[in-house]
Design a protein around this motif. Structure first.
Motif, PDB file in Angstrom:
ATOM      1  N   SER A   1       8.473  24.757 -42.384  1.00  0.00           N
ATOM      2  CA  SER A   1       9.692  25.325 -41.806  1.00  0.00           C
ATOM      3  C   SER A   1      10.376  26.306 -42.755  1.00  0.00           C
ATOM      4  CB  SER A   1      10.669  24.205 -41.446  1.00  0.00           C
ATOM      5  OG  SER A   1      11.883  24.719 -40.966  1.00  0.00           O
ATOM      6  N   LYS A   2      11.092  27.246 -42.174  1.00  0.00           N
ATOM      7  CA  LYS A   2      11.957  28.145 -42.938  1.00  0.00           C
ATOM      8  C   LYS A   2      13.191  27.393 -43.427  1.00  0.00           C
ATOM      9  CE  LYS A   2       9.676  32.039 -42.198  1.00  0.00           C
ATOM     10  NZ  LYS A   2       9.099  32.868 -43.279  1.00  0.00           N
ATOM     11  N   PHE A   3      13.545  26.308 -42.708  1.00  0.00           N
ATOM     12  CA  PHE A   3      14.690  25.500 -43.111  1.00  0.00           C
ATOM     13  C   PHE A   3      14.287  24.573 -44.260  1.00  0.00           C
ATOM     14  CE2 PHE A   3      15.433  26.191 -38.481  1.00  0.00           C
ATOM     15  CZ  PHE A   3      16.585  26.942 -38.596  1.00  0.00           C
ATOM     16  N   LYS A   4      15.237  24.294 -45.131  1.00  0.00           N
ATOM     17  CA  LYS A   4      14.965  23.395 -46.247  1.00  0.00           C
ATOM     18  C   LYS A   4      15.163  21.933 -45.878  1.00  0.00           C
ATOM     19  CE  LYS A   4      16.083  26.735 -49.879  1.00  0.00           C
ATOM     20  NZ  LYS A   4      16.940  27.026 -51.074  1.00  0.00           N
ATOM     21  N   LYS A   5      16.074  21.686 -44.938  1.00  0.00           N
ATOM     22  CA  LYS A   5      16.394  20.309 -44.583  1.00  0.00           C
ATOM     23  C   LYS A   5      16.525  20.146 -43.076  1.00  0.00           C
ATOM     24  CE  LYS A   5      18.904  19.157 -48.847  1.00  0.00           C
ATOM     25  NZ  LYS A   5      20.209  18.679 -49.411  1.00  0.00           N
ATOM     26  N   ALA A   6      16.287  18.923 -42.627  1.00  0.00           N
ATOM     27  CA  ALA A   6      16.561  18.526 -41.243  1.00  0.00           C
ATOM     28  C   ALA A   6      17.514  17.342 -41.305  1.00  0.00           C
ATOM     29  CB  ALA A   6      15.277  18.147 -40.519  1.00  0.00           C
ATOM     30  N   ARG A   7      18.318  17.194 -40.271  1.00  0.00           N
ATOM     31  CA  ARG A   7      19.292  16.093 -40.239  1.00  0.00           C
ATOM     32  C   ARG A   7      19.111  15.319 -38.946  1.00  0.00           C
ATOM     33  NH1 ARG A   7      24.931  16.244 -38.814  1.00  0.00           N
ATOM     34  NH2 ARG A   7      24.697  18.504 -38.594  1.00  0.00           N
ATOM     35  N   ASN A   8      18.962  14.015 -39.057  1.00  0.00           N
ATOM     36  CA  ASN A   8      18.747  13.143 -37.909  1.00  0.00           C
ATOM     37  C   ASN A   8      19.983  12.281 -37.684  1.00  0.00           C
ATOM     38  OD1 ASN A   8      17.435  11.656 -35.858  1.00  0.00           O
ATOM     39  ND2 ASN A   8      16.819  10.099 -37.332  1.00  0.00           N
ATOM     40  N   VAL A   9      20.584  12.364 -36.485  1.00  0.00           N
ATOM     41  CA  VAL A   9      21.803  11.607 -36.173  1.00  0.00           C
ATOM     42  C   VAL A   9      21.530  10.694 -34.983  1.00  0.00           C
ATOM     43  CG1 VAL A   9      24.215  11.749 -35.464  1.00  0.00           C
ATOM     44  CG2 VAL A   9      23.277  13.463 -37.021  1.00  0.00           C
ATOM     45  N   GLU A  10      21.849   9.415 -35.147  1.00  0.00           N
ATOM     46  CA  GLU A  10      21.665   8.443 -34.068  1.00  0.00           C
ATOM     47  C   GLU A  10      23.004   7.979 -33.527  1.00  0.00           C
ATOM     48  OE1 GLU A  10      19.385   5.202 -35.594  1.00  0.00           O
ATOM     49  OE2 GLU A  10      17.468   6.248 -35.380  1.00  0.00           O
ATOM     50  N   ASP A  11      23.104   7.870 -32.197  1.00  0.00           N
ATOM     51  CA  ASP A  11      24.256   7.236 -31.557  1.00  0.00           C
ATOM     52  C   ASP A  11      23.877   5.790 -31.272  1.00  0.00           C
ATOM     53  OD1 ASP A  11      25.869   9.497 -31.543  1.00  0.00           O
ATOM     54  OD2 ASP A  11      25.017  10.223 -29.663  1.00  0.00           O
ATOM     55  N   ILE A  12      24.601   4.868 -31.899  1.00  0.00           N
ATOM     56  CA  ILE A  12      24.266   3.451 -31.783  1.00  0.00           C
ATOM     57  C   ILE A  12      25.397   2.714 -31.092  1.00  0.00           C
ATOM     58  CG2 ILE A  12      23.617   1.364 -33.038  1.00  0.00           C
ATOM     59  CD1 ILE A  12      22.776   3.202 -35.368  1.00  0.00           C
ATOM     60  N   GLU A  13      25.068   1.969 -30.059  1.00  0.00           N
ATOM     61  CA  GLU A  13      26.057   1.142 -29.379  1.00  0.00           C
ATOM     62  C   GLU A  13      26.329  -0.082 -30.239  1.00  0.00           C
ATOM     63  OE1 GLU A  13      26.377  -1.238 -25.175  1.00  0.00           O
ATOM     64  OE2 GLU A  13      25.510   0.783 -25.139  1.00  0.00           O
ATOM     65  N   ILE A  14      27.552  -0.192 -30.724  1.00  0.00           N
ATOM     66  CA  ILE A  14      27.886  -1.235 -31.688  1.00  0.00           C
ATOM     67  C   ILE A  14      27.685  -2.634 -31.109  1.00  0.00           C
ATOM     68  CG2 ILE A  14      29.780  -2.246 -33.025  1.00  0.00           C
ATOM     69  CD1 ILE A  14      30.863   0.571 -33.415  1.00  0.00           C
ATOM     70  N   LYS A  15      28.017  -2.824 -29.841  1.00  0.00           N
ATOM     71  CA  LYS A  15      27.953  -4.159 -29.239  1.00  0.00           C
ATOM     72  C   LYS A  15      26.533  -4.685 -29.143  1.00  0.00           C
ATOM     73  CE  LYS A  15      30.242  -6.692 -25.518  1.00  0.00           C
ATOM     74  NZ  LYS A  15      31.119  -6.564 -24.332  1.00  0.00           N
ATOM     75  N   THR A  16      25.586  -3.793 -28.855  1.00  0.00           N
ATOM     76  CA  THR A  16      24.200  -4.224 -28.642  1.00  0.00           C
ATOM     77  C   THR A  16      23.256  -3.810 -29.768  1.00  0.00           C
ATOM     78  OG1 THR A  16      23.612  -2.215 -27.414  1.00  0.00           O
ATOM     79  CG2 THR A  16      24.549  -4.050 -26.156  1.00  0.00           C
ATOM     80  N   GLY A  17      23.691  -2.840 -30.578  1.00  0.00           N
ATOM     81  CA  GLY A  17      22.810  -2.334 -31.615  1.00  0.00           C
ATOM     82  C   GLY A  17      21.765  -1.370 -31.084  1.00  0.00           C
ATOM     83  N   GLU A  18      21.865  -1.044 -29.794  1.00  0.00           N
ATOM     84  CA  GLU A  18      20.881  -0.172 -29.159  1.00  0.00           C
ATOM     85  C   GLU A  18      21.139   1.288 -29.522  1.00  0.00           C
ATOM     86  OE1 GLU A  18      19.317   1.013 -24.638  1.00  0.00           O
ATOM     87  OE2 GLU A  18      20.984  -0.401 -24.918  1.00  0.00           O
ATOM     88  N   VAL A  19      20.058   2.013 -29.844  1.00  0.00           N
ATOM     89  CA  VAL A  19      20.152   3.444 -30.103  1.00  0.00           C
ATOM     90  C   VAL A  19      20.208   4.160 -28.766  1.00  0.00           C
ATOM     91  CG1 VAL A  19      19.043   5.469 -31.106  1.00  0.00           C
ATOM     92  CG2 VAL A  19      18.910   3.270 -32.289  1.00  0.00           C
ATOM     93  N   ARG A  20      21.330   4.821 -28.483  1.00  0.00           N
ATOM     94  CA  ARG A  20      21.548   5.448 -27.181  1.00  0.00           C
ATOM     95  C   ARG A  20      21.157   6.916 -27.159  1.00  0.00           C
ATOM     96  NH1 ARG A  20      21.345   2.884 -23.125  1.00  0.00           N
ATOM     97  NH2 ARG A  20      22.732   4.303 -22.003  1.00  0.00           N
ATOM     98  N   GLY A  21      21.010   7.513 -28.309  1.00  0.00           N
ATOM     99  CA  GLY A  21      20.637   8.919 -28.345  1.00  0.00           C
ATOM    100  C   GLY A  21      20.335   9.353 -29.763  1.00  0.00           C
ATOM    101  N   VAL A  22      19.394  10.272 -29.907  1.00  0.00           N
ATOM    102  CA  VAL A  22      19.005  10.784 -31.212  1.00  0.00           C
ATOM    103  C   VAL A  22      19.072  12.313 -31.171  1.00  0.00           C
ATOM    104  CG1 VAL A  22      17.201  10.883 -32.961  1.00  0.00           C
ATOM    105  CG2 VAL A  22      17.462   8.818 -31.578  1.00  0.00           C
ATOM    106  N   THR A  23      19.715  12.908 -32.168  1.00  0.00           N
ATOM    107  CA  THR A  23      19.794  14.362 -32.266  1.00  0.00           C
ATOM    108  C   THR A  23      19.220  14.806 -33.602  1.00  0.00           C
ATOM    109  OG1 THR A  23      21.808  14.399 -30.915  1.00  0.00           O
ATOM    110  CG2 THR A  23      21.297  16.380 -32.174  1.00  0.00           C
TER     111      THR A  23
END
Length: 372
Positions: free
Chosen positions: A161-183
């Protein structure tokens, strides 16, 4: 270019089952048989020699009376707004007039069927528009890759990649611990180019959008361009010609330039590793994409906002003039009911169903809170 807005139903094969995806496309015969769609998803531009009224009526071809005063922002003291289409003005003399259409605003503008994006960018550029942001989104309904799979590829060093870094962000539902979305982000939010990949289906369902049950996969890849890159992209779109130049070629070129997912090889130079077949297949599909116009059905909430901003003061005036007699207001409502169409009842039924689902969820949660 054919200016008729043709609604079609495109049948996509996911490998598991067939689903129907409603979409519209201006002047392009190509369908979504490859499971991909490209659209404009954000437009911001500033005009020095155009007044707010001229921008609305002459450039956008909209009715100024449909815009209501709203709060200014970013150094502009005033704003005229129609839904999610905003016109900011009354700043410093060198700030001019600023047009802002975020994702929802782009969909709303398309629904008016006034200008194609090619025509709009042509007229904007002819009025010396200075683009500060222009985003293009590619929707994948087929499943060329998963965001989690891309993260694994990056951690395995299978990305050049031309980019030096990538950033991974997860949306986690606190009550269940389920990952609801990843960006997944490539590049900074303020750089001239940023690429985002995320689970659009999770985002829609989590925000109570009405997503057809047939759509079981929806990833979005967004290219956010700013300043000179945004200006260049606007020029490209303004010069687009059916059958010769498509937005897909531009998007594909950007993605190829910045990202290449690979297959792990034995060569110490990762740049000589072969391109991953899934990435090549995805890019080949993107390369053929025309620019798609998407019509999203308005929501009850949007109707309520318009009623509050545009009509409430007039209703109050009539109400007070008749000494608080609600019969006059009821008369308007009865007249309106007689004019409702099937699409209006469809919107009503969807709203009631969503409210019912939300109420059931709130009741269950309240019961659990009482027992906990």
């Amino acid at each position: 270019m054919n200016e008729q807005l043709n609604s079609k139903i495109v049948h996509l094969k996911t490998g598991k089952k067939e689903f129907q995806l409603p979409y519209t496309n201006r002047g392009v015969g190509r369908t979504l048989e490859n499971g991909l769609r490209a659209c404009v998803d954000w437009v911001e531009a500033t005009f020095i020699f155009v007044s707010p009224t001229q921008l609305i009526s002459d450039v956008l071809l909209l009715n100024p009376s449909n815009f209501f005063p709203d709060t200014g922002a970013n150094g502009y003291r005033q704003c005229l707004r129609n839904g999610s289409i905003a016109i900011f003005f009354d700043g410093r003399e060198d700030m001019g007039v600023h047009l802002e259409m975020k994702g929802r605003g782009c969909r709303e503008y398309e629904s008016y069927n006034k200008r194609s994006w090619k025509q709009l960018f042509e007229i904007m550029l002819s009025n010396q528009a200075s683009f500060s942001r222009l985003d293009i989104a590619v929707d994948d309904f087929k499943g060329f890759f998963t965001i989690k799979g891309m993260v694994r590829k990056i951690k395995s060093k299978e990305l050049v990649s031309k980019f030096k870094k990538a950033r991974n962000v997860e949306d986690i539902e606190i009550k269940t611990g389920e990952v609801r979305g990843v960006t997944l982000y490539f590049g900074s939010n303020k750089s001239d180019i940023q690429i985002r990949m995320y689970d659009k289906l999770s985002e829609r369902t989590d925000n109570n959008y009405n997503v057809p049950p047939e759509i079981t996969f929806w990833n979005r890849t967004e290219i956010q361009s700013r300043n000179k890159k945004a200006q260049a992209l606007a020029v490209t779109l303004a010069n687009e010609e059916d059958g010769e130049i498509t937005i897909g070629k531009t998007v594909c070129g950007i993605l190829r330039h910045y990202l290449r997912f690979t297959v792990k090889g034995n060569d110490s130079n990762r740049r000589r590793w072969k391109t991953a077949p899934f990435w090549e297949k995805f890019l080949n599909g993107v390369d053929e994409l025309p620019l798609t116009t998407i019509i999203e059905a308005p929501t009850i909430e949007e109707k309520e906002e318009w009623l509050s901003k545009q009509v409430s003061s007039t209703l109050a005036l009539v109400h007070e003039a008749y000494g608080g007699d609600m019969k006059q207001i009821e008369r308007f409502v009865k007249q309106g009911i007689e004019r409702l169409k099937p699409k209006d009842y469809d919107m009503i039924n969807r709203f009631k169903a969503q409210k019912k689902t939300s109420l059931v969820g709130e009741t269950k949660e309240a019961s659990n809170d009482l027992l906990s």
